[in-house]
Write an enzyme that holds these catalytic residues in place. Structure first.
Site, PDB file in Angstrom:
ATOM      1  N   ASN A 129       0.858  -1.189   0.000  1.00 50.16           N
ATOM      2  CA  ASN A 129       0.000   0.000   0.000  1.00 50.16           C
ATOM      3  C   ASN A 129       0.889   1.233   0.000  1.00 50.16           C
ATOM      4  O   ASN A 129       1.508   1.548   1.011  1.00 50.16           O
ATOM      5  CB  ASN A 129      -0.893  -0.030   1.263  1.00 50.16           C
ATOM      6  CG  ASN A 129      -1.718   1.243   1.423  1.00 50.16           C
ATOM      7  OD1 ASN A 129      -1.865   2.018   0.470  1.00 50.16           O
ATOM      8  ND2 ASN A 129      -2.249   1.456   2.618  1.00 50.16           N
ATOM      9  N   TRP A 130       0.927   1.916  -1.147  1.00 46.74           N
ATOM     10  CA  TRP A 130       1.832   3.060  -1.274  1.00 46.74           C
ATOM     11  C   TRP A 130       1.275   4.331  -0.642  1.00 46.74           C
ATOM     12  O   TRP A 130       1.975   5.338  -0.561  1.00 46.74           O
ATOM     13  CB  TRP A 130       2.154   3.316  -2.745  1.00 46.74           C
ATOM     14  CG  TRP A 130       3.012   2.252  -3.378  1.00 46.74           C
ATOM     15  CD1 TRP A 130       3.628   1.206  -2.756  1.00 46.74           C
ATOM     16  CD2 TRP A 130       3.365   2.155  -4.756  1.00 46.74           C
ATOM     17  NE1 TRP A 130       4.338   0.469  -3.666  1.00 46.74           N
ATOM     18  CE2 TRP A 130       4.197   1.020  -4.899  1.00 46.74           C
ATOM     19  CE3 TRP A 130       3.060   2.905  -5.901  1.00 46.74           C
ATOM     20  CZ2 TRP A 130       4.713   0.625  -6.137  1.00 46.74           C
ATOM     21  CZ3 TRP A 130       3.582   2.514  -7.131  1.00 46.74           C
ATOM     22  CH2 TRP A 130       4.401   1.390  -7.243  1.00 46.74           C
ATOM     23  N   LYS A 131       0.003   4.301  -0.290  1.00 51.90           N
ATOM     24  CA  LYS A 131      -0.642   5.495   0.300  1.00 51.90           C
ATOM     25  C   LYS A 131      -0.433   6.706  -0.628  1.00 51.90           C
ATOM     26  O   LYS A 131      -0.425   6.538  -1.837  1.00 51.90           O
ATOM     27  CB  LYS A 131      -0.107   5.755   1.705  1.00 51.90           C
ATOM     28  CG  LYS A 131      -0.093   4.497   2.567  1.00 51.90           C
ATOM     29  CD  LYS A 131       0.190   4.790   3.994  1.00 51.90           C
ATOM     30  CE  LYS A 131       0.361   3.485   4.750  1.00 51.90           C
ATOM     31  NZ  LYS A 131       0.363   3.656   6.176  1.00 51.90           N
ATOM     32  N   GLU A 143      -6.469   4.940   8.356  1.00 47.43           N
ATOM     33  CA  GLU A 143      -6.192   6.338   7.995  1.00 47.43           C
ATOM     34  C   GLU A 143      -7.437   7.005   7.427  1.00 47.43           C
ATOM     35  O   GLU A 143      -7.657   8.202   7.608  1.00 47.43           O
ATOM     36  CB  GLU A 143      -5.021   6.404   7.007  1.00 47.43           C
ATOM     37  CG  GLU A 143      -3.706   6.095   7.707  1.00 47.43           C
ATOM     38  CD  GLU A 143      -2.592   5.620   6.795  1.00 47.43           C
ATOM     39  OE1 GLU A 143      -2.738   5.694   5.557  1.00 47.43           O
ATOM     40  OE2 GLU A 143      -1.569   5.153   7.341  1.00 47.43           O
ATOM     41  N   GLU A 199      -5.180  -4.710  11.074  1.00 51.60           N
ATOM     42  CA  GLU A 199      -4.164  -3.659  11.150  1.00 51.60           C
ATOM     43  C   GLU A 199      -4.347  -2.877  12.452  1.00 51.60           C
ATOM     44  O   GLU A 199      -5.121  -1.903  12.489  1.00 51.60           O
ATOM     45  CB  GLU A 199      -4.319  -2.709   9.966  1.00 51.60           C
ATOM     46  CG  GLU A 199      -4.072  -3.349   8.624  1.00 51.60           C
ATOM     47  CD  GLU A 199      -3.423  -2.366   7.669  1.00 51.60           C
ATOM     48  OE1 GLU A 199      -2.350  -2.671   7.176  1.00 51.60           O
ATOM     49  OE2 GLU A 199      -3.980  -1.282   7.457  1.00 51.60           O
ATOM     50  N   GLY A 214       2.600   2.472  10.752  1.00 45.03           N
ATOM     51  CA  GLY A 214       3.543   3.578  10.557  1.00 45.03           C
ATOM     52  C   GLY A 214       4.287   3.985  11.820  1.00 45.03           C
ATOM     53  O   GLY A 214       4.890   5.059  11.864  1.00 45.03           O
ATOM     54  N   SER A 240       3.631  -1.841  10.297  1.00 44.14           N
ATOM     55  CA  SER A 240       5.096  -1.761  10.459  1.00 44.14           C
ATOM     56  C   SER A 240       5.811  -3.074  10.137  1.00 44.14           C
ATOM     57  O   SER A 240       6.803  -3.412  10.789  1.00 44.14           O
ATOM     58  CB  SER A 240       5.450  -1.284  11.874  1.00 44.14           C
ATOM     59  OG  SER A 240       4.993   0.034  12.067  1.00 44.14           O
ATOM     60  N   GLY A 290       2.849  -1.152   4.290  1.00 46.28           N
ATOM     61  CA  GLY A 290       2.870   0.267   3.925  1.00 46.28           C
ATOM     62  C   GLY A 290       4.293   0.718   3.635  1.00 46.28           C
ATOM     63  O   GLY A 290       4.817   0.509   2.543  1.00 46.28           O
TER      64      GLY A 290
HETATM   65  C1  PEP Z   1      -0.771   0.279   6.110  1.00 51.18           C
HETATM   66  O1  PEP Z   1      -0.941   1.474   6.004  1.00 51.18           O
HETATM   67  O2  PEP Z   1      -1.621  -0.484   5.649  1.00 51.18           O
HETATM   68  C2  PEP Z   1       0.424  -0.179   6.799  1.00 51.18           C
HETATM   69  C3  PEP Z   1       0.436  -1.405   7.221  1.00 51.18           C
HETATM   70  O3  PEP Z   1       1.440   0.714   6.947  1.00 51.18           O
HETATM   71  P1  PEP Z   1       2.893   0.431   7.601  1.00 51.18           P
HETATM   72  O4  PEP Z   1       3.383  -0.870   7.052  1.00 51.18           O
HETATM   73  O5  PEP Z   1       3.725   1.587   7.161  1.00 51.18           O
HETATM   74  O6  PEP Z   1       2.694   0.378   9.076  1.00 51.18           O
END
Ligand code: PEP
Length: 251
Positions: free
Chosen positions: A9-11, A97, A167, A173, A213, A234
């Protein structure tokens, strides 16, 4: 047998040139294990460029959001049919988010899930508790509530179009990955809930991803767990090297 799934997921990151470099670099590496399905969710602006480059590869495409209406006067929104048309197989819905910064409620997310499934898009449906909810021992209650509200009204066939992603909000993050045991505990809660709501077969077949993370160091031990069927990644998906290492570490 559930096939492992890794989703990047590049956001709100990556310009078109970054995205195409990323695909070039990932596809330039030795082939992934065939046991792992790989999906990438670029921002809308890079979907077409990424789609063109992954077309004949084993990577598939996801969108990061859709509007809750099938079409019409909704300036700025993207519909489920538009994502399908752009080559997406999946859309990510219920991400914390969006719940947090865009005030998306369970009922609103449920409407979006309905239009996505009706358009033939697979849904990666995210659920997760905040740190406060975990510390006050409300994790099970929060997760079950998000599941029953978000998936309200779905039948068994529609449920087959879903991937669920656990999640924990405190892990996204933050650099604080859930331990494999913490994640497995909640994944089991989710599968048990699915058994009650949709029956044994649906519960055994649904893939439940962990996200929060994840790094190449934490991915292997997480996916050893019996109810963790893959990862939603992410930050570590933004670099093709770490994303590739995560894919190759899947147990
Ligand atoms: C996400 O936003 O779905 C996510 C898991 O982000 P990160 O890996 O950066 O915690």
């Amino acid at each position: 047998m559930r096939r492992s799934l890794v989703v990047g997921n590049w956001k709100m990151n990556m310009l078109i040139s970054d995205a195409t470099d990323w695909v070039g670099s990932l596809l330039g590496k030795p082939p992934f294990p065939e046991t792992v399905e790989v999906v990438v969710a670029p921002p809308f602006t890079a979907l077409a460029a990424v789609e063109e480059r992954i077309r004949r590869s084993c990577i598939s495409l996801a969108g990061q959001n859709i509007g809750p209406e099938p079409e019409g006067a909704r300036t700025g929104e993207i519909s489920a049919a538009m994502l399908k048309d752009a080559g997406c197989r999946f859309v990510i819905l219920g991400h914390s988010e969006r719940r947090q910064h865009f005030f998306e409620t369970d009922a609103f997310i449920s409407r979006k899930i309905g239009v996505a499934l009706a358009s033939g898009l697979g849904v990666i449906f995210c659920v997760g508790e905040s740190l406060e909810e975990r510390e006050s021992e409300h994790t099970r209650q929060v997760i079950e509530h998000q599941l029953s509200e978000g998936l309200n009204g779905l039948d068994v066939r529609q449920f087959e179009g879903l991937v669920i992603a656990y999640e924990p909000v405190w892990a996204i993050g933050t650099g604080r990955t859930a331990t494999p045991e913490q994640a497995q505990h909640v994944h089991r809660i989710i599968r048990d809930w699915a058994r009650q709501a949709f029956g044994e077969n649906s519960a055994e077949n649904v893939r439940i991803l962990y996200g929060g993370s994840v790094t190449p160091e934490t991915s292997g031990p997480l996916t050893v767990q019996p109810d963790i069927d893959g990862l939603l990644v992410g930050g570590a998906s933004l670099k093709s090297d770490s994303f590739y290492d995560i894919i190759c570490s899947i147990k």
